[in-house]
Design an enzyme around this catalytic site. Structure first.
Site, short mmCIF file in Angstrom:
data_model
loop_
_atom_site.label_atom_id
_atom_site.label_comp_id
_atom_site.label_asym_id
_atom_site.label_seq_id
_atom_site.Cartn_x
_atom_site.Cartn_y
_atom_site.Cartn_z
CG ASP A 6 32.40 38.92 46.79
OD1 ASP A 6 31.28 39.44 46.85
OD2 ASP A 6 32.59 37.69 46.82
CB CYS B 73 70.13 42.16 19.76
SG CYS B 73 71.92 42.36 19.67
CG ASP C 169 32.50 38.28 42.59
OD1 ASP C 169 31.58 39.04 42.95
OD2 ASP C 169 32.96 37.39 43.32
CG ASP D 30 35.01 33.85 45.59
OD1 ASP D 30 34.03 34.61 45.42
OD2 ASP D 30 35.04 32.96 46.45
CB CYS E 45 72.72 45.01 23.62
SG CYS E 45 72.70 45.45 21.87
#
Length: 738
Positions: free
Chosen positions: A437, A27, A636, A632, A24
């Site tokens: 972009d 724990c 950037d 990408d 649980c």
């Protein structure tokens, strides 16, 4: 070898541990608290994955960390590194418990059914008389001592360490019911027996735990499938000693591949590792790695990703990445990292779980005493106290966040969306602006021939044939677009002679007996008005082609918008986001792309230098906007890092991917909307789960304390609560499906 790694001497190490014995949220919270008390240790323990991610100083060892967990009362095993190219930690244990849990559940359920028949069905009860009570004892004893043993064992271990967990509640509850019933039966003190409570509650809890384990395994299935994707062996080309050019194929385990090796991929085979195609043409099915549904055509110089499937052609590939450096390994690592971490919203649940069980024990004791002092009998006071213990189990609370994270991040991996950490989910909720972009994000990033305009009566195909024949020998991107455009139109090229490159201007060559020039207007003495107008209004790069000093035609090359970009922008608006276009291109080109994809002209930021993209994101944030940046390229990276949410196209550079919070493996802007939608939906499911878990306990405990819930109903409701949380999380597996 364990997954322990050292960054540098005298600094820190990291290890991932498989934790056994957790049942649980209390724990996992307790283990995490104990580990973090050790000086220099930073640990995160996840109940759903049954793992701990631990960073610790080099003065300590993995054995020391394991010892802390074991002293806390739980088992810990360093996760082994898988030998496959993915290099990700392999699963070390079966969450369903290797059949033990199933057997206990089946036996307990069968015996509990018999106990209920003997206790509650009048014909059976009347026929057996007092013998029925003894039969209940015989049937319940195996359930209490054997089927419920995991609860008793865990409760005892925790008690020895001065702690309490969900197992404590269960063990105390069924012990009270079973112990009182045995005492009452032996002494004849009362006819009120609770054997059926001990039997049925145990059966309910085991059934619930089994269903949870199966559901958690389903949530983890996406990561498991990633681990199984890679090829197991590969046909490597080795040079023979008998001749300088003689080569032969050798089948070797894929882990023996090194960078630079050449290997063969036959039709239908998996690509062994990331590489570049040296020869051959085919189609590649990358759906399991990138989520791309359509096969991609590939040929010489194209890159391929390990674990993708070759279509119809034979390929020879040079390995560029192996082992833990491959795309598959990075994907697996990111998914594992996201599933092991914790969202900020879970911290509240962890803090509550840490004090929840002791509080419930106190409530149960107070309930028992209040019933006694208000004139009720011992047995009348025992039932609501046991009901409080049983129904208050915090399992649902502990499972609320990790099961949703498991399923959401796993589904994201299937769609080609890699969420780097659970904290990213909070960021997606707040984002109201997305900066896109242009090149390689909204557009294909590859120039194509878009327009051919001729002067006079010269046919378009004749002008294009002349230009492409001259440009065929050039490596310039514009030249490549012109040549590709001619070939796509079925135009046969002429062999050019006496080719002369004019740096920064163009190229000149002889076609048969005519000297043809392709390039800037400055190369021509005469440029007809129609071509001047084309140069002025073109939304791309325009070159002229002509001979005899006169320009005869204008060819425009542009980076075109992706087919899906317009629909993606519309989806982003539907998510409440304002899209901006950011580009270094001129304003005219940027405006044309913005109009094509549906971005408002006022939201276009053109002619932005690479170093200024970061500043533009800052400007928007200064206006009070919460910004997501999608890019990408290397240029950037700073903007991605500055943004509140950075999203990198997986087709871009490694620098961009490292700077981003989410990596999109598909070069498709639709995945931007998918990523934000999935993240928000995952966060919504987490909040639904927590609301249910908190609400359930808040309402159920008082009902049990006032005697409105029997222990039987409490046991069933508690088990059902955990199952509902897990099933709600599994709904995320259907995200994005029509």
């Amino acid at each position: 070898m364990s997954s322990s790694t050292t960054d540098a001497p005298g600094e820190t190490q990291h290890v991932d541990l498989a934790i056994s014995g957790m049942t649980c949220a209390s724990c996992s919270a307790r283990i995490e608290r104990k580990l973090n008390k050790v000086e220099g240790v930073q640990a995160s323990v996840n109940l759903a994955t049954e793992k701990a991610s631990v960073t610790f100083p080099s003065a300590l060892s993995v054995t020391d960390i394991v010892g802390v967990v074991e002293k806390t009362g739980y088992g810990a095993t360093p996760l082994e590194q898988d030998r496959r190219p993915g290099g990700a930690p392999a699963m070390t244990h079966d969450v369903v418990g290797s059949g033990s849990l199933r057997l206990r559940m089946v036996v307990a359920s069968a015996l509990a059914l018999l106990v209920v028949l003997v206790h509650m069905v009048p014909p059976v009860r009347d026929a057996l008389g007092m013998g029925g009570h003894w039969l209940q004892l015989v049937l319940t004893a195996p359930i209490y001592f054997w089927a419920a043993w995991p609860f008793h064992r865990a409760a005892a271990i925790n008690a020895r360490h001065g702690a309490s967990t969900m197992d404590t509640l269960v063990s105390v509850g069924i012990t009270a019911a079973f112990g009182w019933s045995v005492l009452a039966l032996l002494t004849g003190f009362t006819a009120d027996l609770y054997f059926e409570t001990a039997a049925v509650v145990t059966a309910f809890l085991l059934i619930g735990r089994f269903i949870e384990a199966r559901a958690k395994a389903q949530g983890r299935s996406a990561l498991t499938s990633l681990l199984e994707l890679g090829a197991k062996d590969v046909a490597v080309l080795r040079q023979e000693g008998g001749g300088a050019m003689a080569t032969s194929e050798h089948r070797v385990p894929v882990e023996e591949l090194v960078v630079g090796d050449r290997f063969v991929v036959r039709p239908g085979e998996k690509v062994a590792t990331d590489g570049t195609i040296l020869s051959g043409r085919s189609t590649i099915d990358a759906s399991m790695v990138t989520g791309e549904s359509m096969p991609v055509e590939v040929g010489p110089q194209d890159t391929v990703t390990g674990a993708t499937v070759n279509g119809h052609g034979r390929l020879i590939v040079r390995a560029t990445r192996v082992g833990s450096e491959t795309t598959l390994a990075r994907i697996t690592e990111l998914v594992e990292q996201a599933q092991t971490g914790k969202a900020p919203v879970q911290r509240l649940a962890d803090r509550i779980s840490a004090v929840f069980v002791p509080t419930v024990l106190v409530i149960a004791a107070v309930t028992f005493l209040l019933w006694l002092v208000t004139g009720h009998t011992f047995t009348e006071a025992l039932a609501p106290a046991v009901a409080v213990l049983i129904i208050a189990c915090p399992c649902a609370l502990g499972l609320a966040t990790p099961t949703a994270l498991l399923t959401g991040t796993g589904r994201g991996a299937q769609l080609g969306i890699l969420i780097k950490g659970p904290q990213i989910l909070e960021s997606t909720r707040r984002v109201d602006t997305v900066v896109l972009d242009k090149t390689g994000t909204l557009t294909t990033g590859r120039p194509v021939l878009t327009d051919v305009v001729t002067a006079g009566s010269l046919p378009e195909h004749a002008a294009l044939k002349a230009a492409a024949s001259v440009e065929a020998g050039s490596e310039h991107p514009v030249a490549g677009a012109v040549v590709d455009g001619a070939r796509e139109r079925g135009i046969d090229l002429v062999q050019a002679e006496d080719v002369v490159n004019l740096p920064g201007e163009g190229v000149r060559a002889r076609l048969k007996d005519t000297e043809v020039t392709v390039g800037r207007p400055s190369l021509f003495d005469v440029v007809p008005e129609v071509l001047v107008e084309t140069l002025e209004r073109a939304d791309g790069t325009t070159v002229l082609v002509g001979w005899g000093g006169t320009a005869r035609a204008a060819l425009t090359v542009a980076d075109t918008a992706r087919e899906t970009s317009a629909a993606a922008v519309e989806r982003l608006r539907g998510l409440g986001l304002t899209p901006y276009l950011l580009t270094g291109d001129n304003a005219r080109t940027a405006a044309a792309v913005a109009q094509e994809v549906g971005i408002d002209p006022s939201d276009v930021m053109a002619e932005v230098l690479p170093q200024d993209k970061f500043a533009r994101v800052q400007e928007l944030q200064g206006q009070g906007r919460v910004v997501a940046m999608v890019g990408d390229g290397v240029n950037d990276a700073a903007a991605l890092a500055q943004a509140d949410l950075g999203m990198a196209m997986g087709s871009g550079t490694d620098v961009a991917a490292e700077s981003a919070d989410i990596v999109l493996m598909r070069s498709d802007v639709e995945t931007v909307a998918d990523a934000i939608g999935l993240s928000r939906q995952t966060l919504t499911v987490i909040k639904q789960n927590l609301l249910w878990a908190f609400g359930y306990n808040t309402l159920a405990i008082p009902l049990a304390a006032f005697g409105l819930l029997t222990p039987l109903i409490a046991g069933g409701a508690m088990a059902l609560s955990s199952v509902l949380v897990v099933l709600n999380s599994l709904r995320l597996k259907g995200f994005g499906r029509a």
